[in-house]
Motif scaffolding. Structure first.
Motif, mmCIF file in Angstrom:
data_model
loop_
_atom_site.group_PDB
_atom_site.id
_atom_site.type_symbol
_atom_site.label_atom_id
_atom_site.label_comp_id
_atom_site.label_asym_id
_atom_site.label_seq_id
_atom_site.Cartn_x
_atom_site.Cartn_y
_atom_site.Cartn_z
ATOM 1 N N ARG A 55 0.713 -1.312 0.220
ATOM 2 C CA ARG A 55 -0.022 -0.108 0.051
ATOM 3 C C ARG A 55 0.433 1.396 -0.034
ATOM 4 N NH1 ARG A 55 -3.574 -3.195 3.118
ATOM 5 N NH2 ARG A 55 -2.388 -2.025 5.231
ATOM 6 N N GLU A 56 1.976 1.598 0.778
ATOM 7 C CA GLU A 56 2.471 2.299 0.940
ATOM 8 C C GLU A 56 3.878 2.628 -0.388
ATOM 9 O OE1 GLU A 56 2.911 4.524 3.072
ATOM 10 O OE2 GLU A 56 1.428 3.775 4.166
ATOM 11 N N LEU A 57 3.735 1.243 -1.179
ATOM 12 C CA LEU A 57 4.755 1.532 -2.306
ATOM 13 C C LEU A 57 3.606 2.560 -3.424
ATOM 14 C CD1 LEU A 57 6.535 -1.910 -2.533
ATOM 15 C CD2 LEU A 57 7.732 0.358 -2.351
ATOM 16 N N LYS A 58 2.163 1.862 -3.650
ATOM 17 C CA LYS A 58 0.714 2.035 -3.783
ATOM 18 C C LYS A 58 1.332 4.080 -3.862
ATOM 19 C CE LYS A 58 -2.564 2.340 -7.237
ATOM 20 N NZ LYS A 58 -1.616 2.856 -8.807
ATOM 21 N N ARG A 59 0.702 4.310 -2.801
ATOM 22 C CA ARG A 59 0.697 5.578 -2.512
ATOM 23 C C ARG A 59 2.328 6.306 -3.576
ATOM 24 N NH1 ARG A 59 -0.594 4.150 3.621
ATOM 25 N NH2 ARG A 59 -2.473 3.999 3.221
ATOM 26 N N ARG A 60 3.126 5.840 -3.111
ATOM 27 C CA ARG A 60 4.426 6.564 -3.634
ATOM 28 C C ARG A 60 4.448 6.238 -5.159
ATOM 29 N NH1 ARG A 60 9.697 4.114 -1.789
ATOM 30 N NH2 ARG A 60 9.654 3.128 -4.370
ATOM 31 N N LEU A 61 3.882 5.396 -5.548
ATOM 32 C CA LEU A 61 3.794 6.045 -7.358
ATOM 33 C C LEU A 61 3.162 6.359 -7.381
ATOM 34 C CD1 LEU A 61 4.307 3.915 -10.055
ATOM 35 C CD2 LEU A 61 2.551 2.882 -9.191
ATOM 36 N N ASP A 62 1.325 6.524 -6.979
ATOM 37 C CA ASP A 62 0.618 7.575 -7.820
ATOM 38 C C ASP A 62 1.231 8.477 -7.174
ATOM 39 O OD1 ASP A 62 -0.922 5.529 -7.618
ATOM 40 O OD2 ASP A 62 -2.504 5.343 -6.371
ATOM 41 N N GLU A 101 10.065 -3.710 -6.830
ATOM 42 C CA GLU A 101 9.712 -3.977 -5.368
ATOM 43 C C GLU A 101 8.269 -4.686 -4.493
ATOM 44 O OE1 GLU A 101 11.315 0.688 -3.784
ATOM 45 O OE2 GLU A 101 10.638 1.498 -5.647
ATOM 46 N N VAL A 102 7.363 -4.300 -5.310
ATOM 47 C CA VAL A 102 5.880 -5.187 -4.893
ATOM 48 C C VAL A 102 6.714 -6.820 -4.740
ATOM 49 C CG1 VAL A 102 3.575 -5.715 -5.581
ATOM 50 C CG2 VAL A 102 4.166 -3.139 -5.569
ATOM 51 N N GLU A 103 7.024 -6.920 -5.604
ATOM 52 C CA GLU A 103 7.935 -8.165 -5.798
ATOM 53 C C GLU A 103 8.547 -8.826 -4.462
ATOM 54 O OE1 GLU A 103 10.069 -11.501 -8.376
ATOM 55 O OE2 GLU A 103 9.026 -9.835 -9.445
ATOM 56 N N GLU A 104 9.485 -7.279 -4.155
ATOM 57 C CA GLU A 104 10.517 -7.627 -3.223
ATOM 58 C C GLU A 104 9.418 -7.923 -1.934
ATOM 59 O OE1 GLU A 104 13.516 -8.523 -0.617
ATOM 60 O OE2 GLU A 104 12.844 -9.534 -2.557
ATOM 61 N N ALA A 105 8.746 -7.024 -1.469
ATOM 62 C CA ALA A 105 7.468 -6.751 -0.843
ATOM 63 C C ALA A 105 7.245 -8.000 0.418
ATOM 64 C CB ALA A 105 7.013 -5.436 -0.406
ATOM 65 N N ARG A 106 6.296 -8.350 -1.019
ATOM 66 C CA ARG A 106 5.231 -9.766 -1.255
ATOM 67 C C ARG A 106 6.295 -10.769 -0.731
ATOM 68 N NH1 ARG A 106 1.410 -7.941 -5.787
ATOM 69 N NH2 ARG A 106 -0.604 -7.312 -4.784
ATOM 70 N N ARG A 107 7.074 -11.075 -0.754
ATOM 71 C CA ARG A 107 8.462 -12.168 -0.859
ATOM 72 C C ARG A 107 8.767 -11.576 0.687
ATOM 73 N NH1 ARG A 107 12.885 -11.772 -4.025
ATOM 74 N NH2 ARG A 107 11.898 -10.739 -5.580
ATOM 75 N N VAL A 108 8.765 -10.859 1.337
ATOM 76 C CA VAL A 108 9.637 -11.290 2.593
ATOM 77 C C VAL A 108 8.141 -11.537 3.474
ATOM 78 C CG1 VAL A 108 10.005 -9.148 4.333
ATOM 79 C CG2 VAL A 108 10.191 -8.739 2.784
ATOM 80 N N GLY A 109 7.352 -11.492 3.287
ATOM 81 C CA GLY A 109 6.076 -12.650 4.046
ATOM 82 C C GLY A 109 6.111 -13.785 4.120
ATOM 83 N N MET A 110 6.708 -14.293 2.915
ATOM 84 C CA MET A 110 6.108 -15.423 2.566
ATOM 85 C C MET A 110 7.208 -17.031 3.448
ATOM 86 S SD MET A 110 7.235 -15.622 -1.778
ATOM 87 C CE MET A 110 5.492 -16.249 -2.237
ATOM 88 N N GLY A 111 6.784 -17.888 3.515
ATOM 89 C CA GLY A 111 7.394 -18.541 5.006
ATOM 90 C C GLY A 111 6.846 -18.912 5.744
ATOM 91 N N CYS A 112 5.962 -17.591 6.304
ATOM 92 C CA CYS A 112 5.644 -17.457 7.624
ATOM 93 C C CYS A 112 4.299 -17.765 7.759
ATOM 94 C CB CYS A 112 5.802 -16.225 7.955
ATOM 95 S SG CYS A 112 7.519 -15.480 7.811
ATOM 96 N N PRO A 113 3.757 -17.864 8.993
ATOM 97 C CA PRO A 113 2.313 -18.020 9.291
ATOM 98 C C PRO A 113 1.930 -17.004 9.324
ATOM 99 C CG PRO A 113 3.962 -18.489 11.155
ATOM 100 C CD PRO A 113 4.989 -18.656 10.040
ATOM 101 N N GLU A 114 0.812 -17.355 8.852
ATOM 102 C CA GLU A 114 -0.425 -15.993 8.406
ATOM 103 C C GLU A 114 -0.581 -15.943 9.890
ATOM 104 O OE1 GLU A 114 -4.507 -15.169 6.492
ATOM 105 O OE2 GLU A 114 -3.701 -17.119 6.379
ATOM 106 N N VAL A 115 -1.031 -14.201 10.353
ATOM 107 C CA VAL A 115 -1.228 -14.163 11.367
ATOM 108 C C VAL A 115 -2.504 -13.552 11.006
ATOM 109 C CG1 VAL A 115 -0.887 -11.758 12.137
ATOM 110 C CG2 VAL A 115 1.350 -12.303 11.618
ATOM 111 N N VAL A 116 -3.214 -14.269 12.263
ATOM 112 C CA VAL A 116 -4.494 -13.909 12.538
ATOM 113 C C VAL A 116 -5.038 -12.821 13.911
ATOM 114 C CG1 VAL A 116 -6.634 -15.365 13.040
ATOM 115 C CG2 VAL A 116 -5.227 -16.843 11.990
ATOM 116 N N TRP A 117 -5.772 -11.784 13.462
ATOM 117 C CA TRP A 117 -6.010 -11.568 14.785
ATOM 118 C C TRP A 117 -8.119 -11.134 14.576
ATOM 119 C CZ3 TRP A 117 -3.833 -9.437 10.216
ATOM 120 C CH2 TRP A 117 -4.653 -8.775 9.279
ATOM 121 N N PRO A 118 -8.741 -10.701 15.762
ATOM 122 C CA PRO A 118 -10.110 -11.140 15.786
ATOM 123 C C PRO A 118 -10.545 -10.161 14.735
ATOM 124 C CG PRO A 118 -9.392 -10.564 17.971
ATOM 125 C CD PRO A 118 -8.039 -11.041 17.171
#
Length: 124
Positions: A55-62, A101-118
């Motif tokens: 989202r931050e990258l998209k804002r900067r792009l825009d 940058e988007v591809e890199e940002a999405r890759r950072v979270g791969m392999g981690c368990p999904e974070v769940v919140w209420p």
């Protein structure tokens, strides 16, 4: 020394939380990092979280695209074809960099368990 906790994230950032009631103005340089051992979270911090980062990258792009668009309209209005071409190249470079940058940002979270919140399922 102030009491608190340190949480280390997989992105390398630390979250330092103080549990002392002492006002921050009374903290000494030794208080900046609590003496307790760090706990580790198998997640990224909020700043590095893939969805937030994208989202931050998209804002900067825009924002930058808007600047270039105004410049392009001005260059076209003046009939400056060379400048207009240069601005179009900047826009192409900007977009290509954004995709990387988007591809890199999405890759950072791969392999981690999904974070769940209420309420997370309600946000989707």
């Amino acid at each position: 020394m102030c009491q608190g906790t340190i949480t280390a994230f997989i992105c390398g950032h630390l979250l330092i939380t103080f549990s002392s009631d002492k006002p921050e103005t009374q903290c000494t340089p030794r208080c900046k990092i609590p003496s307790s051992p760090a706990t580790f979270a198998q997640d990224t911090c909020a700043e590095c979280h893939p969805e937030h980062r994208v989202r931050e990258l998209k804002r900067r792009l825009d924002r930058q695209f808007t600047v270039y668009s105004v410049q392009l309209v001005q260059a076209d209005g003046k009939g400056d074809h060379k400048l207009a071409w240069e601005i179009r190249q900047k826009i192409k470079t900007l977009h290509a960099g954004y995709l990387v940058e988007v591809e890199e940002a999405r890759r950072v979270g791969m392999g981690c368990p999904e974070v769940v919140w209420p309420g997370k399922k309600d946000e989707a």
